[in-house]
Design a protein around this motif. Structure first.
Motif, mmCIF file in Angstrom:
data_model
loop_
_atom_site.group_PDB
_atom_site.id
_atom_site.type_symbol
_atom_site.label_atom_id
_atom_site.label_comp_id
_atom_site.label_asym_id
_atom_site.label_seq_id
_atom_site.Cartn_x
_atom_site.Cartn_y
_atom_site.Cartn_z
ATOM 1 N N THR A 4 69.128 -33.889 20.816
ATOM 2 C CA THR A 4 68.128 -34.137 22.079
ATOM 3 C C THR A 4 68.707 -33.406 22.802
ATOM 4 O O THR A 4 69.485 -33.288 23.531
ATOM 5 C CB THR A 4 67.873 -35.263 22.109
ATOM 6 O OG1 THR A 4 69.123 -35.787 21.740
ATOM 7 C CG2 THR A 4 67.033 -36.452 20.511
ATOM 8 N N LYS A 5 67.686 -33.798 24.178
ATOM 9 C CA LYS A 5 68.020 -33.506 25.931
ATOM 10 C C LYS A 5 69.279 -34.133 26.021
ATOM 11 O O LYS A 5 70.102 -33.639 26.721
ATOM 12 C CB LYS A 5 66.958 -33.808 26.646
ATOM 13 C CG LYS A 5 67.063 -33.115 27.825
ATOM 14 C CD LYS A 5 65.482 -33.577 29.276
ATOM 15 C CE LYS A 5 64.365 -33.404 28.757
ATOM 16 N NZ LYS A 5 63.279 -34.346 29.770
ATOM 17 N N THR A 6 68.756 -35.372 26.212
ATOM 18 C CA THR A 6 70.671 -36.247 25.695
ATOM 19 C C THR A 6 71.561 -36.147 25.430
ATOM 20 O O THR A 6 72.359 -36.184 25.839
ATOM 21 C CB THR A 6 70.047 -37.780 25.700
ATOM 22 O OG1 THR A 6 69.182 -38.315 25.853
ATOM 23 C CG2 THR A 6 71.416 -38.601 25.550
ATOM 24 N N GLU A 7 71.639 -35.809 23.887
ATOM 25 C CA GLU A 7 72.859 -34.797 23.472
ATOM 26 C C GLU A 7 73.034 -34.099 23.512
ATOM 27 O O GLU A 7 74.061 -33.449 24.218
ATOM 28 C CB GLU A 7 72.637 -35.000 21.799
ATOM 29 C CG GLU A 7 71.798 -35.847 20.885
ATOM 30 C CD GLU A 7 71.667 -35.587 19.600
ATOM 31 O OE1 GLU A 7 70.772 -34.503 19.626
ATOM 32 O OE2 GLU A 7 71.826 -36.565 19.075
ATOM 33 N N LEU A 8 72.692 -32.842 24.570
ATOM 34 C CA LEU A 8 72.257 -32.033 25.310
ATOM 35 C C LEU A 8 73.079 -31.809 26.612
ATOM 36 O O LEU A 8 74.279 -31.228 26.526
ATOM 37 C CB LEU A 8 71.560 -30.991 24.739
ATOM 38 C CG LEU A 8 71.756 -29.611 26.372
ATOM 39 C CD1 LEU A 8 72.674 -28.521 24.610
ATOM 40 C CD2 LEU A 8 70.110 -28.624 25.878
ATOM 41 N N THR A 9 73.151 -33.063 27.067
ATOM 42 C CA THR A 9 74.027 -33.252 28.280
ATOM 43 C C THR A 9 74.583 -33.451 28.250
ATOM 44 O O THR A 9 75.359 -33.648 28.831
ATOM 45 C CB THR A 9 72.864 -34.731 28.983
ATOM 46 O OG1 THR A 9 71.602 -34.018 29.034
ATOM 47 C CG2 THR A 9 73.100 -35.070 30.138
ATOM 48 N N GLU A 10 75.139 -34.449 27.285
ATOM 49 C CA GLU A 10 76.592 -35.249 26.734
ATOM 50 C C GLU A 10 77.609 -34.072 26.145
ATOM 51 O O GLU A 10 78.503 -33.762 26.953
ATOM 52 C CB GLU A 10 76.550 -36.326 25.266
ATOM 53 C CG GLU A 10 75.886 -37.142 25.817
ATOM 54 C CD GLU A 10 75.681 -38.457 24.373
ATOM 55 O OE1 GLU A 10 75.693 -38.063 24.042
ATOM 56 O OE2 GLU A 10 74.561 -39.575 24.761
ATOM 57 N N ARG A 11 76.930 -33.157 25.607
ATOM 58 C CA ARG A 11 77.371 -31.764 24.938
ATOM 59 C C ARG A 11 78.933 -31.220 26.456
ATOM 60 O O ARG A 11 79.057 -30.607 26.637
ATOM 61 C CB ARG A 11 76.855 -31.053 23.879
ATOM 62 C CG ARG A 11 76.692 -31.829 22.996
ATOM 63 C CD ARG A 11 76.411 -31.051 21.625
ATOM 64 N NE ARG A 11 75.798 -31.910 20.224
ATOM 65 C CZ ARG A 11 75.592 -31.475 19.400
ATOM 66 N NH1 ARG A 11 75.527 -29.769 19.346
ATOM 67 N NH2 ARG A 11 75.921 -31.956 18.585
ATOM 68 N N LEU A 18 81.550 -31.487 34.493
ATOM 69 C CA LEU A 18 80.587 -32.773 35.241
ATOM 70 C C LEU A 18 80.743 -33.829 34.820
ATOM 71 O O LEU A 18 80.700 -34.168 33.536
ATOM 72 C CB LEU A 18 79.241 -32.078 35.099
ATOM 73 C CG LEU A 18 78.750 -30.407 35.457
ATOM 74 C CD1 LEU A 18 77.342 -29.919 35.042
ATOM 75 C CD2 LEU A 18 79.360 -30.256 37.020
ATOM 76 N N ASP A 19 80.091 -35.350 34.971
ATOM 77 C CA ASP A 19 80.068 -35.579 34.531
ATOM 78 C C ASP A 19 78.594 -36.047 34.715
ATOM 79 O O ASP A 19 77.325 -35.598 34.421
ATOM 80 C CB ASP A 19 79.760 -37.095 36.039
ATOM 81 C CG ASP A 19 79.537 -37.841 36.820
ATOM 82 O OD1 ASP A 19 77.971 -36.755 36.542
ATOM 83 O OD2 ASP A 19 79.807 -38.206 37.918
ATOM 84 N N ASN A 20 78.343 -37.474 33.277
ATOM 85 C CA ASN A 20 76.564 -37.049 32.677
ATOM 86 C C ASN A 20 75.874 -36.934 33.514
ATOM 87 O O ASN A 20 74.917 -36.744 33.288
ATOM 88 C CB ASN A 20 76.803 -38.399 31.809
ATOM 89 C CG ASN A 20 77.592 -38.389 30.248
ATOM 90 O OD1 ASN A 20 77.681 -36.980 29.965
ATOM 91 N ND2 ASN A 20 77.178 -39.847 29.351
ATOM 92 N N LYS A 21 75.657 -37.626 35.016
ATOM 93 C CA LYS A 21 75.101 -37.638 35.453
ATOM 94 C C LYS A 21 74.342 -36.698 36.353
ATOM 95 O O LYS A 21 73.358 -35.676 36.682
ATOM 96 C CB LYS A 21 74.877 -38.100 36.904
ATOM 97 C CG LYS A 21 73.832 -38.936 38.005
ATOM 98 C CD LYS A 21 73.800 -39.507 39.176
ATOM 99 C CE LYS A 21 73.300 -39.656 40.152
ATOM 100 N NZ LYS A 21 72.680 -40.858 41.380
ATOM 101 N N ALA A 22 75.991 -35.553 36.469
ATOM 102 C CA ALA A 22 75.580 -33.918 37.138
ATOM 103 C C ALA A 22 74.820 -33.435 35.698
ATOM 104 O O ALA A 22 73.965 -32.014 36.222
ATOM 105 C CB ALA A 22 76.729 -33.183 38.283
ATOM 106 N N ALA A 23 75.390 -33.273 34.834
ATOM 107 C CA ALA A 23 74.961 -32.796 33.883
ATOM 108 C C ALA A 23 73.290 -32.865 33.966
ATOM 109 O O ALA A 23 73.014 -31.972 33.180
ATOM 110 C CB ALA A 23 76.317 -33.237 32.044
#
Length: 97
Positions: A4-11, A18-23
């Protein structure tokens, strides 16, 4: 299970500084650039990954499966993906991670 997009952001955050927000913002910006490019009819090619292509589909005759009545389906544009050779080889185990 799909990534998912959320998991992709976390990875992305894990692999970069980058922090999660910047990613999340970086991922959203990349996707928006891809959407605008495809919308304009241009292809998006990512070396070593693949190519997203915009293809034109002609109008054609179709049939409503519920009623059986025939109809003309309008022309449209679709996005297709062609996998790069390196990725295809990696998926098929020819290249070790």
């Amino acid at each position: 299970m799909a990534l998912t997009k959320t998991e992709l952001t976390e990875r992305l955050a894990e692999r970069t500084m980058l922090d999660n927000k910047a990613a999340h913002e970086a991922l959203e910006n990349i996707l928006e650039i891809m959407k605008v490019t495809l919308e304009s009819g241009e292809d998006v090619m990512i070396s070593g990954f693949g190519k997203f292509c915009v293809n034109e589909k002609k109008a054609r005759k179709g049939r409503n499966p519920a009623t059986g009545s025939s109809m003309t389906l309008p022309k449209r544009r679709v996005v297709t993906f062609k996998c790069a050779g390196k990725l295809r080889d990696r998926i098929n185990g020819a290249e070790q991670c």
